[in-house]
Design an enzyme around this catalytic site. Structure first.
Site, PDB file in Angstrom:
ATOM      1  N   LYS A 100      -9.482  -2.673   2.571  1.00 56.96           N
ATOM      2  CA  LYS A 100      -8.702  -1.423   2.592  1.00 56.96           C
ATOM      3  C   LYS A 100      -7.322  -1.663   1.971  1.00 56.96           C
ATOM      4  O   LYS A 100      -6.827  -0.835   1.222  1.00 56.96           O
ATOM      5  CB  LYS A 100      -8.578  -0.915   4.032  1.00 56.96           C
ATOM      6  CG  LYS A 100      -7.882   0.430   4.157  1.00 56.96           C
ATOM      7  CD  LYS A 100      -7.930   0.930   5.604  1.00 56.96           C
ATOM      8  CE  LYS A 100      -7.453   2.367   5.743  1.00 56.96           C
ATOM      9  NZ  LYS A 100      -6.035   2.578   5.516  1.00 56.96           N
ATOM     10  N   ARG A 148      -6.661   2.270  17.968  1.00 62.11           N
ATOM     11  CA  ARG A 148      -6.266   0.854  17.989  1.00 62.11           C
ATOM     12  C   ARG A 148      -5.872   0.367  19.381  1.00 62.11           C
ATOM     13  O   ARG A 148      -5.996  -0.820  19.671  1.00 62.11           O
ATOM     14  CB  ARG A 148      -5.099   0.616  17.018  1.00 62.11           C
ATOM     15  CG  ARG A 148      -5.545   0.553  15.589  1.00 62.11           C
ATOM     16  CD  ARG A 148      -4.410   0.207  14.643  1.00 62.11           C
ATOM     17  NE  ARG A 148      -4.957   0.071  13.292  1.00 62.11           N
ATOM     18  CZ  ARG A 148      -4.244   0.174  12.185  1.00 62.11           C
ATOM     19  NH1 ARG A 148      -2.948   0.423  12.248  1.00 62.11           N
ATOM     20  NH2 ARG A 148      -4.819   0.028  11.009  1.00 62.11           N
ATOM     21  N   ARG A 156      -6.822  -3.879   9.999  1.00 62.03           N
ATOM     22  CA  ARG A 156      -5.877  -4.624  10.861  1.00 62.03           C
ATOM     23  C   ARG A 156      -6.551  -5.166  12.120  1.00 62.03           C
ATOM     24  O   ARG A 156      -6.071  -6.122  12.712  1.00 62.03           O
ATOM     25  CB  ARG A 156      -4.661  -3.768  11.182  1.00 62.03           C
ATOM     26  CG  ARG A 156      -3.873  -3.421   9.915  1.00 62.03           C
ATOM     27  CD  ARG A 156      -2.462  -3.013  10.159  1.00 62.03           C
ATOM     28  NE  ARG A 156      -1.980  -2.173   9.070  1.00 62.03           N
ATOM     29  CZ  ARG A 156      -1.450  -2.625   7.925  1.00 62.03           C
ATOM     30  NH1 ARG A 156      -1.326  -3.919   7.707  1.00 62.03           N
ATOM     31  NH2 ARG A 156      -1.050  -1.778   6.992  1.00 62.03           N
ATOM     32  N   LYS A 166       0.836  -1.210   0.000  1.00 60.60           N
ATOM     33  CA  LYS A 166       0.000   0.000   0.000  1.00 60.60           C
ATOM     34  C   LYS A 166       0.864   1.250   0.000  1.00 60.60           C
ATOM     35  O   LYS A 166       0.632   2.192  -0.760  1.00 60.60           O
ATOM     36  CB  LYS A 166      -0.900   0.009   1.235  1.00 60.60           C
ATOM     37  CG  LYS A 166      -1.547   1.358   1.522  1.00 60.60           C
ATOM     38  CD  LYS A 166      -2.090   1.478   2.939  1.00 60.60           C
ATOM     39  CE  LYS A 166      -1.007   1.701   3.950  1.00 60.60           C
ATOM     40  NZ  LYS A 166      -1.504   1.937   5.329  1.00 60.60           N
ATOM     41  N   HIS A 213      -5.103   6.135  14.349  1.00 65.79           N
ATOM     42  CA  HIS A 213      -5.135   5.315  13.126  1.00 65.79           C
ATOM     43  C   HIS A 213      -6.590   5.107  12.680  1.00 65.79           C
ATOM     44  O   HIS A 213      -7.453   5.907  13.054  1.00 65.79           O
ATOM     45  CB  HIS A 213      -4.395   3.995  13.379  1.00 65.79           C
ATOM     46  CG  HIS A 213      -2.900   4.097  13.127  1.00 65.79           C
ATOM     47  ND1 HIS A 213      -2.051   3.026  13.148  1.00 65.79           N
ATOM     48  CD2 HIS A 213      -2.124   5.162  12.816  1.00 65.79           C
ATOM     49  CE1 HIS A 213      -0.805   3.413  12.870  1.00 65.79           C
ATOM     50  NE2 HIS A 213      -0.824   4.715  12.668  1.00 65.79           N
ATOM     51  N   GLU A 263       2.330   0.117  12.482  1.00 69.37           N
ATOM     52  CA  GLU A 263       1.205  -0.436  11.722  1.00 69.37           C
ATOM     53  C   GLU A 263       1.084  -1.956  11.878  1.00 69.37           C
ATOM     54  O   GLU A 263       0.021  -2.508  11.595  1.00 69.37           O
ATOM     55  CB  GLU A 263       1.252  -0.033  10.234  1.00 69.37           C
ATOM     56  CG  GLU A 263       2.314  -0.718   9.433  1.00 69.37           C
ATOM     57  CD  GLU A 263       2.304  -0.357   7.945  1.00 69.37           C
ATOM     58  OE1 GLU A 263       1.418   0.375   7.479  1.00 69.37           O
ATOM     59  OE2 GLU A 263       3.228  -0.827   7.246  1.00 69.37           O
ATOM     60  N   SER A 279       3.762   9.987  10.812  1.00 68.20           N
ATOM     61  CA  SER A 279       4.866  10.246   9.880  1.00 68.20           C
ATOM     62  C   SER A 279       4.341  10.752   8.541  1.00 68.20           C
ATOM     63  O   SER A 279       5.075  11.360   7.757  1.00 68.20           O
ATOM     64  CB  SER A 279       5.647   8.954   9.651  1.00 68.20           C
ATOM     65  OG  SER A 279       4.795   7.983   9.063  1.00 68.20           O
TER      66      SER A 279
HETATM   67  O1  LIG Z   1       3.412   6.554   4.974  1.00 80.46           O
HETATM   68  C1  LIG Z   1       2.828   5.477   5.002  1.00 80.46           C
HETATM   69  O2  LIG Z   1       2.628   4.791   3.987  1.00 80.46           O
HETATM   70  C2  LIG Z   1       2.361   4.973   6.305  1.00 80.46           C
HETATM   71  C3  LIG Z   1       2.856   5.505   7.461  1.00 80.46           C
HETATM   72  C4  LIG Z   1       2.465   5.028   8.798  1.00 80.46           C
HETATM   73  O3  LIG Z   1       1.597   6.010   9.344  1.00 80.46           O
HETATM   74  P1  LIG Z   1       1.774   6.590  10.841  1.00 80.46           P
HETATM   75  O4  LIG Z   1       3.071   7.271  10.912  1.00 80.46           O
HETATM   76  O5  LIG Z   1       0.597   7.479  10.992  1.00 80.46           O
HETATM   77  O6  LIG Z   1       1.711   5.386  11.743  1.00 80.46           O
HETATM   78  C5  LIG Z   1       1.763   3.689   8.737  1.00 80.46           C
HETATM   79  O7  LIG Z   1       1.205   3.361   9.984  1.00 80.46           O
HETATM   80  C6  LIG Z   1       0.708   3.673   7.655  1.00 80.46           C
HETATM   81  O8  LIG Z   1       0.072   2.424   7.612  1.00 80.46           O
HETATM   82  C7  LIG Z   1       1.362   3.887   6.303  1.00 80.46           C
HETATM   83  C1  LIG Z   2      -2.331   3.157   9.739  1.00 77.01           C
HETATM   84  C2  LIG Z   2      -2.664   2.534   8.611  1.00 77.01           C
HETATM   85  O1  LIG Z   2      -3.207   3.069   7.505  1.00 77.01           O
HETATM   86  P1  LIG Z   2      -3.278   4.545   6.900  1.00 77.01           P
HETATM   87  O2  LIG Z   2      -2.443   4.514   5.672  1.00 77.01           O
HETATM   88  O3  LIG Z   2      -4.722   4.738   6.590  1.00 77.01           O
HETATM   89  O4  LIG Z   2      -2.759   5.494   7.939  1.00 77.01           O
HETATM   90  C3  LIG Z   2      -2.463   1.070   8.484  1.00 77.01           C
HETATM   91  O5  LIG Z   2      -2.628   0.547   7.361  1.00 77.01           O
HETATM   92  O6  LIG Z   2      -2.151   0.389   9.484  1.00 77.01           O
END
Ligand SMILES: O=C(O)C1=C[C@@H](OP(=O)(O)O)[C@@H](O)[C@H](O)C1
Ligand SMILES: C=C(OP(=O)(O)O)C(=O)O
Length: 476
Positions: free
Chosen positions: A461, A392, A436, A53, A388, A361, A211
């Protein structure tokens, strides 16, 4: 593809993005319960995991910031990537799906380099859409309105939008300040896409909540006339591997992004980005977690093919984590394909204090394994998981407690105190419209008979066919 999406004969992607309903929060009702299968013996399965993703949605953004078409091979086709393609289509981008293989998609940026404004972008519940696409609105020819699922209204948005305001955009919030829905009005344009010798735009934001705020700004930094200097002012810095992934991907598109992680400053020089003509997407290593983790819960062996030797995905940390929990992990190669092979004997080691700041994640998948461990674990550095898809930490505590287990929320994480498996009982488990949490419940169901999961379809998703993959893994 999304429920309302279709590819016509020439493969052009029609995405009625604003009508997307797949994976929305659904009411608990007994017609919508999936009986999670138990494992009736050690596993022996090979599971192919669809594209990442995080990489898919970064490549889609970077492709549209170039000038020439880019073909993405092995692209994830799930709700989050459909939402991204829908958003890009709304902004005037062409996404052509290969009629022979729907994971091959050619992206053609608008000829003018300018995105269409006066459009709506529907973000669903996708963090990568709601945090990455607003940056593109900076280069639109008119305002762009963003909306999403009701549940998305709870997700933090403000830091990335503050960043865009510092770059000259105007943000109007239509609901709660700092949340979806909102409209971004781009600054007046006077050829800002050229390097005019100006100094880098300086932006400061607090990215402790996600992030993705940093990634969303770094992705568009190259297009700013003098580039971008981005400073993170907050205490915590979750998911650093995802920020490194963004830096690597921008540079892979010919950009010049650098990180001074100690000072928490990132710089992106002005550059005309262009991804290579063909980009192959790695499998989603975080989505491998429920399947590889199943080998620890049920015993036996699970293999995932096409495991990269090197990766920017935080899921690359997963084999090491599983090893610490007692798995045997190897990376055999057969016919040129590299596998990650994980074997368990049904015994799981608890991890004590365990810092998961880098890869929050995968916390729900690890939590499911650790509920069956021989000692407690405190997963730390993941307070931001409250923002999230759902809260969670609260959801995990509620669901572990519901089946007779013990867990409690910590300020910055969760403590799981395993109980003997005989004390656990099958229940209707909520998924909270969170892919998740649904896979977490399926993992629990491997060892606890009678688990039924509300709205397992929410796994779409990021996984188009979770149920098929899961039952396939359990077939003998
Ligand atoms: O940049 C990305 O692709 C992601 C960053 C992370 O977000 P967070 O920093 O909000 O956890 C992760 O949890 C999310 O599933 C995907
Ligand atoms: C935090 C997640 O997704 P998102 O990209 O929607 O932040 C995830 O996939 O665990």
């Amino acid at each position: 593809m999304g429920a309302n999406d279709s590819a016509d004969a020439d493969g052009k992607c029609h995405n009625s993005n604003e009508d997307d309903t797949i994976g929305r929060m659904s009411e608990t009702n007994n017609d919508n319960l999936w009986p999670a299968p138990t494992a009736d013996g050690p596993l022996n399965a090979t599971v192919t995991i669809p594209g990442s993703k995080s990489l898919s949605n970064r490549y889609l953004i970077l492709a549209v910031l170039g000038a020439k078409p880019v073909t993405l091979v092995g692209l994830l086709r799930s709700r989050d990537t459909e939402l991204m393609m829908g958003a890009l289509s709304a902004l005037g981008v062409r996404c052509d799906i290969d009629p022979e293989n729907d994971t091959t998609v050619t992206v053609t940026p608008p000829e003018s380099g300018r995105f269409s404004g006066n459009v709506g972008v529907y973000c669903g519940l996708a963090g990568t859409v709601m945090r990455f696409v607003p940056g593109l609105a900076l280069f639109a020819d008119a305002p762009v309105r963003f909306d999403g699922d009701d549940q998305a209204y709870a997700r933090p948005m403000q830091p990335v939008l503050d960043g865009l305001e510092q770059l000259g955009a105007r943000v109007e919030y239509h609901g709660e300040h700092g949340r979806l829905p909102f409209t971004i009005t781009p600054p007046r344009h006077d050829g800002e896409q050229a390097d005019d010798g100006s100094a880098a735009a300086k932006v400061s934001i607090d990215s402790s909540g996600s992030s993705q705020f940093i990634s969303g700004l770094l992705l568009i930094g190259s297009r700013l006339p003098g580039g971008l200097e981005l400073r993170h002012t907050g205490e915590k810095m979750p998911s650093l591997p995802h920020i490194r992934m963004t830096v690597a991907d921008v540079n892979g598109a010919g950009g010049n992004a650098t990180a001074d992680e100690e000072s928490r400053v990132w710089r992106v020089g002005h550059a005309a980005l262009q991804l290579p003509e063909r980009v192959v997407v790695e499998p989603d290593l975080s989505n491998a977690a429920p399947f590889l983790g199943a080998a620890l819960i049920a015993g036996g062996t699970v293999r995932v093919p096409h495991w990269p030797v090197e990766t920017t995905q935080p899921g690359g940390l997963l084999p090491g984590y599983l090893e610490r929990m007692g798995a045997r992990v190897s990376f055999p190669e057969e016919d040129g394909v590299r596998y990650c092979e994980v074997s368990g004997d049904g015994h799981v080691h608890g991890l004590g204090d365990f810092d998961l700041t880098a890869a929050g994640e995968i916390a729900p998948s690890l939590a499911a394994i650790l509920a069956f461990a021989d000692a407690p674990t405190r997963m730390l550095g993941i307070g931001h998981l409250r923002g999230h898809e759902t809260n969670r930490l609260e959801a995990l505590v509620t669901e572990i407690t519901r089946i007779g287990g013990e867990a409690r929320e910590l300020e910055d994480g969760i403590e799981i105190t395993p109980v003997p498996v005989e004390r656990l009982h099958g229940e209707v488990m909520e998924s909270y419209a969170d892919h998740r949490m649904a896979t977490f419940a399926a993992m629990i169901g491997l060892a606890v008979p009678g688990v039924r999961i509300v709205n397992v379809e929410t796994t779409r998703k990021t996984l188009p066919d979770f149920v098929g993959m899961w039952t396939g893994m359990l077939e003998r």
